[in-house]
Write an enzyme that holds these catalytic residues in place. Structure first.
Site, PDB file in Angstrom:
ATOM      1  N   TYR A  52       1.682  -3.778   7.488  1.00 44.06           N
ATOM      2  CA  TYR A  52       0.323  -4.203   7.803  1.00 44.06           C
ATOM      3  C   TYR A  52       0.365  -5.580   8.463  1.00 44.06           C
ATOM      4  CZ  TYR A  52      -1.655  -0.435   4.916  1.00 44.06           C
ATOM      5  OH  TYR A  52      -2.001   0.792   4.384  1.00 44.06           O
ATOM      6  N   HIS A 117       5.561   5.103   2.289  1.00 48.09           N
ATOM      7  CA  HIS A 117       4.405   5.195   3.168  1.00 48.09           C
ATOM      8  C   HIS A 117       4.319   6.542   3.888  1.00 48.09           C
ATOM      9  CE1 HIS A 117       1.692   2.088   5.411  1.00 48.09           C
ATOM     10  NE2 HIS A 117       1.021   3.176   5.099  1.00 48.09           N
TER      11      HIS A 117
END
Length: 311
Positions: A52, A117
């Site tokens: 991120y 993820h």
């Protein structure tokens, strides 16, 4: 705010999970207000990932934790193993690299909940489970889970873990919202369809829903004739989703709340443990999302909202 248990964690998890993908050291002062209000409302878990903002989200959270001196009160959920330009990265080397980078950026010596993820179905589950367990044994991770994995792969991995005395996955984080995607927002993403939800109901396996509000589809910013956000159009614009929107709007009028509150309540009222990941950028947005935690929905209303019963 309700809380539920995830195996391996000492604290129960709040049903609203604060997503921090837009956090950055440059806006940490503004985001600190959101974080502080989230804690005041009863929230206790932050969702981030090593990719991120190329680590900016984790850096910002680390700054806030260091400033507030409250690490023991906060559950950190971060993710690794995201694919790069060379393809999937679900292997022991990538997991170790991402984990140690996250620990450094977050300024902590352990991660409460570490999720992969993405999946790489070409890799057997056995070495993945074993690689993660090495870090659990070292005390660097308290609990492990996955994001965007099929329930079949999760079950296979947990069967292996159970048979070999290892720690298995404690939760799954697919996309779940009242609006069903026409296609994935990003490659490799998994939506919790009816079969997946049935598996979670039978197993009572916790689900942490990313994009619980479908990218803002239910906020009133979009309409069938407005097409200036191509990703939202591509993923959520369908006759079925506009009918879901219409029904959520109708039920919101009946219950005296906003349409987005009904959409978020739909996620939180599933018949299994659920956390909804939200991404407010202002305190007012956070407070509005909190209203959804107070809204009851009957099984009949849930089915009606999801077009499983006639209008």
């Amino acid at each position: 705010m309700k809380h539920f248990q995830i195996s391996g964690l000492d604290q129960r998890v709040s049903e609203l999970i604060l997503g921090t993908a837009t956090f950055h050291p440059s806006n940490i002062e503004e985001m600190s207000g959101v974080l502080d209000e989230y804690i005041r409302l009863g929230g206790n878990i932050l969702d981030t990932a090593q990719n991120y903002g190329a680590g900016d989200s984790e850096n910002a959270i680390g700054m806030w934790l260091n400033e507030r001196k409250n690490r023991q009160d906060i559950l950190i959920l971060t993710k690794g193993g995201h694919p790069d330009e060379n393809g999937p990265r679900v292997n022991a080397e990538a997991i170790k690299y991402d984990l140690f980078g996250s620990l450094q950026r977050l300024q902590t010596d352990y991660i409460d909940l570490y999720l992969l993820h993405r999946d790489d179905p070409a890799v057997p589950v056995e070495p993945i489970v074993e690689a993660l367990n090495e870090h659990v044994e070292q005390g660097l991770i308290k609990a492990i889970g996955v994001s965007n994995w099929s329930c079949e792969r999760i079950q296979e991995a947990n069967n292996y873990a159970h048979a070999h005395g290892l720690v298995g996955f404690s939760c799954s984080s697919p996309h779940l919202s009242l609006a069903e995607p026409v296609e994935p927002m990003w490659p490799g993403c998994v939506f919790a369809d009816k079969g997946t939800r049935s598996w979670h109901e039978v197993t009572q396996f916790p689900l942490l829903s990313w994009s619980a509000l479908a990218g803002g589809f239910f906020t009133g910013r979009f309409s069938p004739g407005r097409r200036d956000h191509p990703d939202i159009v591509r993923v959520y614009y369908s006759d079925e989703n506009w009918e879901r929107y219409r029904r959520a709007e109708q039920l919101a009028l009946k219950k005296g709340c906003r349409t987005l509150h009904i959409a978020l309540a739909y996620v939180l009222r599933q018949p299994f443990p659920v956390g909804g990941i939200i991404g407010p950028r202002r305190v007012e947005e956070l407070q509005s999302s909190f209203e959804a935690t107070r809204i009851p929905l009957s099984p009949e209303e849930m089915r009606w909202l999801n077009l499983e019963e006639a209008s």
